[in-house]
Structures are given as structure tokens and as C-alpha cells.
Design an enzyme around this catalytic site. Structure first.
Site, short mmCIF file in Angstrom:
data_model
loop_
_atom_site.label_atom_id
_atom_site.label_comp_id
_atom_site.label_asym_id
_atom_site.label_seq_id
_atom_site.Cartn_x
_atom_site.Cartn_y
_atom_site.Cartn_z
N ASP A 159 -37.28 33.79 28.13
CA ASP A 159 -38.52 33.03 28.25
C ASP A 159 -39.54 33.60 27.27
O ASP A 159 -39.83 34.80 27.29
CB ASP A 159 -39.06 33.12 29.68
CG ASP A 159 -38.20 32.34 30.67
OD1 ASP A 159 -37.20 31.76 30.24
OD2 ASP A 159 -38.55 32.34 31.87
N ASP A 208 -37.37 20.36 37.58
CA ASP A 208 -37.93 21.48 38.31
C ASP A 208 -38.55 20.93 39.59
O ASP A 208 -39.32 19.96 39.54
CB ASP A 208 -39.00 22.19 37.49
CG ASP A 208 -38.47 22.59 36.11
OD1 ASP A 208 -37.28 22.93 36.02
OD2 ASP A 208 -39.26 22.56 35.14
#
EC number: 5.3.1.16
Length: 245
Positions: free
Chosen positions: A8, A130
Site C-alpha cells: 500500500d 469494498d
């Protein structure tokens, strides 16, 4: 099933967030390419990259780091998400050597983009769904819609999407284990292969995913666990390989 290490990217660094909160970031490395090498040396079969700044900005921000990783490890399958909102961005990433681009927020707000992208870049499009309590979240998880993730997955069933990265926000970065029932539900909702994300903490989580026995679950993304050492990436992949022999 494959175990996919996550990198990330925030401000050019490799970080991990808790439940998607940008203010709750732990910096694990200032050199994303070196971090990628750690996982490549451990035998990873694919890398999962996320441009966290891009997810909030709505356009690529850490693309320099993404391009550097793709160039250094040419031939390694890489998937990238965060801030991908148009065909031009997808094309630029694919030209840089990335194998798949992940359309997240835009898949919810502009589903036709997914259809167009699948036609234009066949075999290179992943949808990122998500969810919090089963409802789709967008804009770097800052907004929660009224749409159920499984219903959206059904919409893309015939578009040619390569896979769905399904993330349970409540579990992400919290080291609380995978939400296996929700992951199985997603795999049953659509014929598109599912990659589980959020909460992979240790080898037990990998064993439970394998034990679920759903052929639609093709992989699991792991981040904080491999950075903090509660999961050995190489061992986890060996376990998955043995289960398919």
C-alpha cells in the site's frame, strides 16, 4: 489458491492502514521496490499494489513507485488499484507492465466504465468491491452506499471481469481474521473468481479459507500480517500449493 502480498503506497512509502483510515497509517518501508523484492524472494506469485493517495484524489498519485516496481520485476503478475477512474489511466498502467488494473469506486459510480474497460482491455480488469456490513464503500472507504456488494458483483458477471477483490473493511488491518462467510457469499453470488482481502492474520486463516472449499476463491491478499511476522508468506503459499495437488 495464491497468497498475494499487498504493498500500500502513501506519499511514496509502503504503509498499512487500519480500516482504511489514512490518519492511522504505519510506515513499514520508505522503499517500495525493496519491499517488493522481499516478497518476490519469498516466492510470491503476484503482487497487489494500492495507490492510497490516488484512491482519495481520484487519479494516480504514486504511479512512479508502481512503474518502478513493474520495471524491476518484469514478468511478475501485478495488480494495481486506487484512483483508477478512466481508460487512459488503465492503458498507462498496462503499458508500464502491470497485468491487471482494479476498478473500485468507479465500478460503483460508473458501472459502464467496467464494461468499456473489459472490451478495450480484455483479461486485464479486476473489480474491487469494498464493503462494510455487506454494503459497498467508495472514495477510499470514506463513503458507504446503500448497494449490497453481492448485487453489484452479479451485475458484472457477464462483462469479462478477471476477478473480484472483495475487502471486508471492518477486518482490514485489524488482524482479526478473514470474514469467510462473507467471502463465500461473494463467491456464490457471481461466477467471477474472488480474491479475499482484509483480516488475513496467520496460517489458520489460510487453512480456514482452504477448508471452505469454494472453487471460486482464487486467492487471498495479506498485508499487515506478513509485515509484522504473524504470517510467513512462503509457508502460506506452500500450504495452498499442497492443497491443490
Amino acid at each position: 489458491m495464491i497468497i498475494i502480498p499487498a504493498i500500500d503506497l502513501k506519499d511514496g512509502q509502503c504503509v498499512r492502514l487500519r480500516q482504511g483510515e489514512m490518519e492511522d497509517a504505519t510506515v513499514f518501508s520508505e522503499d517500495p521496490v525493496a519491499t517488493a523484492k522481499v516478497w518476490v524472494d519469498a516466492g510470491c506469485k503476484r503482487l497487489h499494489l494500492v495507490d492510497l493517495n490516488g484512491a482519495f484524489a481520484g487519479k494516480p498519485v504514486n504511479h512512479g513507485a508502481v512503474h518502478a516496481i513493474a520495471k524491476e520485476f518484469a514478468g511478475l503478475p501485478i495488480q494495481i488499484g486506487g484512483g483508477i477512474r478512466d481508460l487512459h489511466t488503465i492503458e498507462a498502467y498496462l503499458d508500464a507492465g502491470v497485468q491487471w488494473t482494479i476498478i473500485g469506486t468507479a465500478a460503483v459510480k460508473n458501472p459502464k466504465l467496467v464494461e468499456e474497460a473489459c472490451r478495450e482491455f480484455e483479461g486485464h480488469i479486476i473489480v474491487g468491491l469494498d464493503a462494510r456490513d455487506g454494503l459497498v464503500a467508495t472514495e477510499g472507504w470514506a463513503e458507504v452506499s446503500e448497494q449490497r456488494a453481492t448485487e453489484l458483483a452479479k451485475r458484472f458477471a457477464d462483462c469479462g471481469v478477471s476477478s473480484i477483490v472483495y475487502t471486508d473493511i471492518a477486518r482490514d488491518g485489524m488482524m482479526q481474521g478473514v470474514n469467510i462467510p462473507a467471502t463465500v457469499e461473494m463467491a456464490e453470488a457471481s461466477p467471477i473468481p474472488v480474491i479475499a482481502s482484509g483480516g488475513v492474520t496467520d496460517l489458520g486463516d489460510v487453512e480456514r479459507l482452504l477448508a471452505a472449499g469454494h472453487p471460486g476463491i482464487e486467492g487471498a491478499i495479506t498485508g499487515r500480517a506478513i509485515y509484522e511476522g504473524t504470517l510467513d508468506l512462503a509457508e502460506a503459499q506452500r500450504l495452498c500449493d499442497a492443497a491443490t495437488q
